[in-house]
Design a protein around this motif. Structure first.
Motif, short mmCIF file in Angstrom:
data_model
loop_
_atom_site.label_atom_id
_atom_site.label_comp_id
_atom_site.label_asym_id
_atom_site.label_seq_id
_atom_site.Cartn_x
_atom_site.Cartn_y
_atom_site.Cartn_z
N PRO A 89 -7.31 3.11 -37.91
CA PRO A 89 -7.87 2.03 -37.08
C PRO A 89 -7.18 1.86 -35.73
O PRO A 89 -7.84 1.59 -34.72
CB PRO A 89 -7.73 0.78 -37.95
CG PRO A 89 -6.81 1.15 -39.06
CD PRO A 89 -6.84 2.63 -39.20
N GLU A 90 -5.87 2.04 -35.68
CA GLU A 90 -5.16 1.90 -34.41
C GLU A 90 -5.59 3.00 -33.43
O GLU A 90 -5.78 2.75 -32.24
CB GLU A 90 -3.64 1.95 -34.62
CG GLU A 90 -2.86 1.64 -33.36
CD GLU A 90 -1.36 1.70 -33.58
OE1 GLU A 90 -0.62 1.65 -32.57
OE2 GLU A 90 -0.89 1.79 -34.73
N LEU A 91 -5.79 4.21 -33.93
CA LEU A 91 -6.26 5.30 -33.10
C LEU A 91 -7.68 5.02 -32.61
O LEU A 91 -8.00 5.25 -31.45
CB LEU A 91 -6.22 6.62 -33.87
CG LEU A 91 -6.78 7.84 -33.13
CD1 LEU A 91 -5.99 8.11 -31.84
CD2 LEU A 91 -6.78 9.06 -34.04
N ALA A 92 -8.53 4.51 -33.48
CA ALA A 92 -9.91 4.18 -33.08
C ALA A 92 -9.91 3.14 -31.97
O ALA A 92 -10.66 3.27 -30.99
CB ALA A 92 -10.71 3.68 -34.28
N ASP A 93 -9.06 2.13 -32.09
CA ASP A 93 -8.95 1.12 -31.02
C ASP A 93 -8.55 1.76 -29.70
O ASP A 93 -9.08 1.45 -28.65
CB ASP A 93 -7.94 0.03 -31.40
CG ASP A 93 -8.41 -0.86 -32.53
OD1 ASP A 93 -9.63 -0.88 -32.82
OD2 ASP A 93 -7.56 -1.55 -33.13
N CYS A 94 -7.59 2.68 -29.78
CA CYS A 94 -7.11 3.38 -28.59
C CYS A 94 -8.23 4.22 -27.98
O CYS A 94 -8.43 4.23 -26.76
CB CYS A 94 -5.90 4.23 -28.97
SG CYS A 94 -5.14 5.09 -27.59
N LEU A 95 -8.98 4.94 -28.82
CA LEU A 95 -10.04 5.82 -28.32
C LEU A 95 -11.22 5.03 -27.75
O LEU A 95 -11.94 5.53 -26.88
CB LEU A 95 -10.52 6.75 -29.43
CG LEU A 95 -9.52 7.84 -29.82
CD1 LEU A 95 -10.02 8.59 -31.06
CD2 LEU A 95 -9.27 8.80 -28.67
#
Length: 149
Positions: A89-95
């Motif tokens: 989820p943190e990566l998705a937020d970043c992307l």
């Protein structure tokens, strides 16, 4: 069939049928068909018995949300995005903020992308993430990510 009908509807009709489409997509028979279609993504999920059920539920919610927002995403792209959002989820937020970074996440050059927050550095080159990013001939890329950001 439901998604095709929504996609082919004239704009003035489309907003009126989106709610009905969401209702139909959540019918038990359609849910079972959706689960069957999503089986091809099972290898990208975490290895636990409940992950497929959680994935199908998350995908259904994401699809309903996209339809209500007036968007008709490619089902494969939405499935991959849903998995990425569930697992990282943190990566998705970043992307969502920086979709261009997706191209650098599976590079073999050993250099972590400059824009990637330090907490996400361990994901650079991660085998499970790379498998997801390359699935379907790189269906999840900067261009397709822009629809979710």
């Amino acid at each position: 069939e439901i998604l095709r009908e929504v996609g082919e509807a004239r704009p003035e009709v489309r907003h009126r049928i989106e709610g009905m489409a969401v209702e139909k997509l959540n019918h038990k028979v359609i849910e079972q068909a959706t689960e069957h279609e999503l089986q091809k993504f099972a290898a990208l999920l975490e290895a636990n018995p409940r992950s497929m059920k959680r994935f199908v539920n998350a995908y259904s919610v994401a699809l309903s949300t996209e339809l209500i927002a007036g968007r008709l995403p490619d089902p494969e792209v939405l499935a991959l995005w849903t998995i990425l959002r569930m697992r990282w989820p943190e990566l998705a937020d970043c992307l969502e903020k920086k979709p261009h970074m997706i191209a650098e996440l599976d590079d073999d050059d050993g250099e972590t992308p400059d824009d990637l927050p330090e907490t996400l550095h361990p994901l650079h080159g991660d085998a499970a993430l790379v498998r997801l990013l390359k699935f379907g001939g790189r269906a999840l890329n900067e261009e397709t990510l822009r629809q979710f950001s």
